[in-house]
Design an enzyme around this catalytic site. Structure first.
Site, short mmCIF file in Angstrom:
data_model
loop_
_atom_site.label_atom_id
_atom_site.label_comp_id
_atom_site.label_asym_id
_atom_site.label_seq_id
_atom_site.Cartn_x
_atom_site.Cartn_y
_atom_site.Cartn_z
N ARG A 1 0.82 -1.22 0.00
CA ARG A 1 0.00 0.00 0.00
C ARG A 1 0.85 1.27 0.00
NH1 ARG A 1 -2.44 0.94 5.59
NH2 ARG A 1 -0.26 1.58 5.81
N PHE B 1 -8.62 -8.08 19.25
CA PHE B 1 -7.36 -7.36 19.09
C PHE B 1 -6.57 -7.89 17.89
CE2 PHE B 1 -2.79 -7.19 20.05
CZ PHE B 1 -2.60 -5.83 20.22
N ARG C 1 12.92 4.66 0.29
CA ARG C 1 12.99 3.37 0.98
C ARG C 1 12.41 2.32 0.03
NH1 ARG C 1 9.82 4.45 6.40
NH2 ARG C 1 8.47 5.57 4.97
#
Length: 453
Positions: A205, A278, A218
């Site tokens: 992404r 979570f 990067r």
């Protein structure tokens, strides 16, 4: 909250968005009164409000351990991401940072539990938390230092890099969950896949952000993949290479999908609801993001991400493994519908997607899922209508001295309510594409029809 335009297109996003907004405000008010924990959670809210919200559902001791774990690793990640720091200086900082941070969090955790907890079991859990955080921090720092001067050449390099920066997070969290007494210790392979699935999604992404980083780009996409399509990784962003760029993108997404089934296996073994949510919410967001990125040239033009309303739905409605299987199944169907048979990796992509769908079917839980991913039923139009009108009246009452604003607000909300009563068979996502939803067995899938939205 989501933009007005997005809410007009998806009026059933409104209620989850409001719930998410209120939960975020509540989380900001729940800073612990103890100075040491207050410092940690204040810092956490500054660096990641979304993560600060997600960990609120965990038990207190586990939440505190995860908070410190996140902050320590986030600091390592900040050093790694700063392209203005010289490579030699970075390597020195990783060594110093590990020693300094290890001492800080060990003292912090020990002080907190030694003061508040007198039972032996609590102290044993504390020691286990400390050991896990210390071990993972040391290994991650060493791995990051290794890749400061080493480029990601092969797919094995890619997997190794992702292991150091994310797979180890999965291993560490599994150890923390086990230390809390809530879960069995998951295998390293499954824990690693949980991290790699998220990290590879982020790398895909964030191509444009990473390649245009100043003062130095990067590059995390492996040369073994991108060199099949262009001479330089940055060439993918140029319009004349659009076809090759999309083929390379699809190759990267196909590579990430290899971890999906391991993620499903890991999550299906979780027993504690708070730990399950979570873990599950980020994984659903990951496969949803891959579905949005696949075959989408916009990855090389700007920011591609799931709309906030859909994110709010995922957070609000992910409660059971049936919801996870349903989301993975639906997103796999969307991905399958986007595969171009002429794509060089079409066969491999379809094979992996069909394998994910098979795993979800064989769970026997698809009939119990919440279909919020693709044109799901969600909340009824009547419920939305009543909710919006109620908010309109309340707002008008509270703003009686500003009638013109109230009137305009009521008109807008009434329009949203009206639109919520109108069927929405299509929605625009990513590219200028309309996903027309059809039915095939128990799969809701989307046929891409290109047009201007």
């Amino acid at each position: 909250m989501g933009s007005l335009g997005a809410i007009l297109k998806h009026p059933d996003d409104l209620y989850p968005l409001l719930k998410l907004k209120m939960a975020a405000r509540q989380a900001e008010k729940q800073i612990p009164p103890e100075p040491h924990w207050g410092l940690c959670y204040t810092m956490l809210h500054k660096v990641s409000r979304s993560f600060a919200l997600v960990i609120q559902q965990l038990g207190t001791d586990l939440r505190n351990a995860v908070c410190i774990f996140y902050l320590v690793l986030r600091a390592l990640d900040t050093v790694e991401d700063d392209t203005s720091i010289d490579a030699d200086v970075k390597q020195q900082q990783f060594g110093f940072y590990f020693q300094f941070s290890a001492l800080c969090f060990l003292l912090l955790l020990w002080h907190a539990v030694a003061v508040d907890c007198g039972d032996c079991q609590g102290l044993r859990s504390l020691n286990s938390y400390q050991e896990a955080i210390e071990d993972i921090t040391k290994r991650m720092g060493a791995g990051m230092a290794k890749f400061i001067c080493k480029e990601v050449e092969t797919i094995d390099d890619y997997d190794e890099y992702c292991h150091y920066v994310a797979g180890l997070v999965g291993l560490g969290l599994s150890k923390l969950f086990h230390a809390s007494g809530s879960e069995d210790l998951a295998s390293d392979d499954l824990s690693n896949s949980m991290g790699l699935f998220l990290q590879k999604t982020n790398i895909i992404r964030d191509y444009l952000e990473d390649i245009t980083e100043i003062p130095k780009s990067r590059m995390f996409w492996p040369r073994q993949i991108w060199s099949k399509y262009v001479n330089k990784l940055e060439d993918l962003k140029y319009e004349e290479n659009s076809i090759k760029a999309v083929e390379c993108l699809n190759d990267m997404v196909t590579n990430a999908l290899m971890h999906a089934e391991d993620c499903l296996k890991y999550m299906s073994a979780l027993r504690d609801l708070a730990i399950f949510r979570f873990c599950a919410i980020p994984q659903i967001m990951a496969i949803g993001t891959l579905a949005l990125c696949y075959n989408n040239i916009e990855v090389f033009r700007g920011v591609v991400k799931m709309r906030r309303g859909l994110t709010a739905k995922v957070i609000d409605r992910t409660k059971t493994m049936a919801d996870v299987y349903g989301a993975f199944f639906d997103f796999a169907c969307i991905l399958e519908s986007k595969v171009d048979k002429n794509d060089p990796n079409a066969t491999k992509a379809l094979s992996r997607l069909q394998s994910i769908q098979k795993t979800c079917r064989e769970s026997g839980l698809l009939s119990k899922r919440k279909s919020y991913v693709v044109n799901g039923n969600g909340y009824s139009s009547t419920m939305i209508f009543i909710l919006i009108i109620t908010f309109s009246i309340l707002f008008a009452y509270l703003s009686a001295n500003r009638q013109s604003i109230s009137v305009r607000f009521i008109v807008v909300l009434s329009l949203i309510a009206f639109l919520s009563l109108i069927p929405h068979p299509t929605e625009c996502e990513g590219l200028q594409t309309v996903w027309s939803v059809t039915r095939q067995g128990d799969c809701q899938w989307s046929q891409p029809v290109h047009r201007k939205c």
